[in-house]
Write an enzyme that holds these catalytic residues in place. Structure first.
Site, PDB file in Angstrom:
ATOM      1  N   SER A 140       0.848  -1.195   0.000  1.00 15.78           N
ATOM      2  CA  SER A 140       0.000   0.000   0.000  1.00 15.78           C
ATOM      3  C   SER A 140       0.878   1.238   0.000  1.00 15.78           C
ATOM      4  CB  SER A 140      -0.899   0.023   1.245  1.00 15.78           C
ATOM      5  OG  SER A 140      -1.546   1.273   1.398  1.00 15.78           O
ATOM      6  N   TYR A 153      -2.111  -0.833  10.171  1.00 14.64           N
ATOM      7  CA  TYR A 153      -2.207  -1.058   8.719  1.00 14.64           C
ATOM      8  C   TYR A 153      -0.923  -0.609   8.029  1.00 14.64           C
ATOM      9  CZ  TYR A 153      -4.006  -0.825   3.934  1.00 14.64           C
ATOM     10  OH  TYR A 153      -4.187  -0.993   2.584  1.00 14.64           O
TER      11      TYR A 153
END
Length: 247
Positions: A140, A153
């Site tokens: 990501s 995350y």
């Protein structure tokens, strides 16, 4: 006209019941690959697999034994493996001060540890077959830039980038390539309930292209990295951010 770059190739895509993973699996199948959709979501996963001419294997990637068994089953179903796409992931919000050890462990178990487990099983099969292979890991933008309110995350996606680089270094001698994708804001079901139109407009403004990403933007690059056209790419963490991140 759809090309058939992956005719005869055997591909496993994790987290492919919906979202980006579903589109990646669909694109591989459309280009001739024999695909296994591996997901915890039994009904949508099986339905999507049937719709694209793939097969479905259920897996709880937070469980070590389940992850290994499911990956083994998927490879046996295909009669081998040429491409592994580690797409499965979860998004949990929480600041540095608020995130509990349990929340941290859950996110890293799905987003990072599961990729280690599936990679171990897939790479062993690739090494034994002697034909090389390609591994594509979904990281990501947060893995490079962080993300306030997303500490677990962001950390999990940084771990994916590091795992990818070490995989490339260690498995290159077996002609196994490993690359990561770092998507930016992509509109999928994940997080849909937490975003507003105002947020979408703001995030779109961060890109020089003036829009957010689509699952196809990510899928196109995933297929390129897994194809022969990407044969000299390994250990990379490639941005798919519309220019939001340029390093």
């Amino acid at each position: 006209m759809v090309t058939r770059r992956f005719g005869g190739r055997r591909v496993v895509v994790t987290g492919a019941a919906r979202g980006i993973g579903a589109r990646i699996a669909e694109r591989f199948a459309a280009e001739g690959a024999d695909v296994v959709v591996l997901d915890l979501l039994r009904d949508p996963g099986a339905a999507h697999a049937a719709a694209i001419g793939a097969r479905f294997v259920e897996a709880d990637l937070t469980d070590v034994a389940s992850a290994r068994a499911a990956m083994t089953e998927a490879i046996e179903t295909l009669g081998g493996i040429d491409v592994l796409v580690n797409n499965a992931g979860i998004l949990r919000f929480g600041s540095v001060m608020e995130t509990t050890p349990e929340q941290w462990d859950e996110v890293l178990a799905v987003n990072s540890r599961s990729m280690l487990l599936t990679t171990q099983v897939a790479a062993q099969a690739m090494i034994e077959a002697g034909d090389g292979g390609a591994i594509v890991n979904l990281a990501s933008m947060a893995g490079k830039a962080g993300g306030a309110g997303q500490v677990a995350y962001a950390a999990s996606k940084s771990a994916v980038i590091a795992l990818t680089r070490v995989t490339a270094l260690e498995l290159g001698e077996h002609r196994i390539r490993a690359n990561a994708l770092c998507p930016g804001y992509v509109l999928t079901e994940m997080g849909a309930a937490t975003r507003t139109q105002e947020q979408v407009d703001l995030w779109s403004s961060y890109s020089p292209l003036g829009r957010l990403g689509t699952p196809d933007d990510v899928a196109g690059l995933a297929l390129f990295l897994a194809s022969d056209d990407g044969a000299y790419l390994t250990g990379q963490a490639v941005n798919v951010t519309g220019g939001m991140i340029m390093h």
